[in-house]
Design a protein around this motif. Structure first.
Motif, PDB file in Angstrom:
ATOM      1  N   ILE A   2      22.392  11.044 -13.072  1.00  0.00           N
ATOM      2  CA  ILE A   2      22.317   9.602 -12.885  1.00  0.00           C
ATOM      3  C   ILE A   2      22.994   8.919 -14.068  1.00  0.00           C
ATOM      4  N   ASP A   3      23.825   7.974 -13.736  1.00  0.00           N
ATOM      5  CA  ASP A   3      24.491   7.204 -14.782  1.00  0.00           C
ATOM      6  C   ASP A   3      23.490   6.263 -15.444  1.00  0.00           C
ATOM      7  N   TYR A   4      23.737   5.980 -16.676  1.00  0.00           N
ATOM      8  CA  TYR A   4      22.837   5.102 -17.435  1.00  0.00           C
ATOM      9  C   TYR A   4      22.841   3.676 -16.909  1.00  0.00           C
ATOM     10  N   TRP A   5      23.941   3.230 -16.374  1.00  0.00           N
ATOM     11  CA  TRP A   5      23.975   1.865 -15.865  1.00  0.00           C
ATOM     12  C   TRP A   5      23.098   1.715 -14.629  1.00  0.00           C
ATOM     13  N   VAL A   6      23.015   2.740 -13.787  1.00  0.00           N
ATOM     14  CA  VAL A   6      22.136   2.695 -12.619  1.00  0.00           C
ATOM     15  C   VAL A   6      20.680   2.624 -13.089  1.00  0.00           C
ATOM     16  N   LEU A   7      20.351   3.430 -14.083  1.00  0.00           N
ATOM     17  CA  LEU A   7      19.011   3.425 -14.653  1.00  0.00           C
ATOM     18  C   LEU A   7      18.697   2.049 -15.259  1.00  0.00           C
ATOM     19  N   GLY A   8      19.668   1.454 -15.917  1.00  0.00           N
ATOM     20  CA  GLY A   8      19.496   0.125 -16.501  1.00  0.00           C
ATOM     21  C   GLY A   8      19.245  -0.940 -15.442  1.00  0.00           C
ATOM     22  N   VAL A   9      20.007  -0.895 -14.341  1.00  0.00           N
ATOM     23  CA  VAL A   9      19.834  -1.852 -13.248  1.00  0.00           C
ATOM     24  C   VAL A   9      18.447  -1.694 -12.620  1.00  0.00           C
ATOM     25  N   VAL A  10      18.022  -0.454 -12.422  1.00  0.00           N
ATOM     26  CA  VAL A  10      16.699  -0.206 -11.855  1.00  0.00           C
ATOM     27  C   VAL A  10      15.616  -0.741 -12.786  1.00  0.00           C
ATOM     28  N   MET A  11      15.754  -0.538 -14.076  1.00  0.00           N
ATOM     29  CA  MET A  11      14.776  -1.040 -15.044  1.00  0.00           C
ATOM     30  C   MET A  11      14.736  -2.567 -15.040  1.00  0.00           C
ATOM     31  N   ILE A  12      15.887  -3.203 -15.006  1.00  0.00           N
ATOM     32  CA  ILE A  12      15.957  -4.666 -14.987  1.00  0.00           C
ATOM     33  C   ILE A  12      15.308  -5.207 -13.713  1.00  0.00           C
TER      34      ILE A  12
END
Length: 156
Positions: A2-12
């Motif tokens: 998983i890319d970090y940006w996907v993880l960031g979007v999910v967290m946001i």
């Protein structure tokens, strides 16, 4: 992986959803508690003042949707120090000299219904002794409502 940006979007999105849910529940419970009379309404409270001999008469009007629970009358002196003059709710009680503690409790237990007015009496000599330059009414939410038309007694 998983890319970090996907993880960031999910967290946001998760944090935004939690804030939204918190806001919805706060608003619902605030409305419910105000309707049930367990919490003070949030005003506005309009407070006028007029002098009558050695008395300052405050007229309080709740212009909000819900009943307001009042807490205290707060004065500010020339050094920005807070003081709390004794409020009297009845004209006859102004002259009886009842205990201060009972007067504070009586005022703090006061509930002002929406669209209704009430009168509070303050002793002008006490305000002068405390050095009150401004007055405000505190509600149980911690809001401060300024007293319009109050002028400190310059003669003392």
């Amino acid at each position: 992986m998983i890319d970090y940006w996907v993880l960031g979007v999910v967290m946001i999105l998760t944090i935004a959803a939690l804030f939204f849910i918190d806001h919805v529940f706060d608003g619902f419970f605030e409305w419910l508690f105000c309707k049930a009379g367990l919490q003070s309404g949030n005003g506005p409270l309009v407070v006028g003042s007029r002098s009558q001999g050695k008395k300052i008469i405050l007229s309080l009007e709740n212009k909000g949707k819900y009943a307001m629970k009042l807490a205290a009358v707060e004065g500010i002196d020339g050094n920005q120090k807070k003081c709390y003059p004794v409020p009297y709710l009845e004209k006859d009680a102004f002259f009886t000299g009842d205990e201060k503690r009972e007067r504070f409790k009586q005022f703090a237990g006061m509930k002002l219904k929406p669209g209704k007015e009430s009168t509070v009496i303050l002793d002008q000599d006490e305000l002068a002794a405390l050095g009150c330059l401004t007055l405000g009414i505190l509600d149980q939410r911690g809001n401060k409502w300024p007293v319009c038309g109050f002028e400190p007694d310059e003669g003392n």
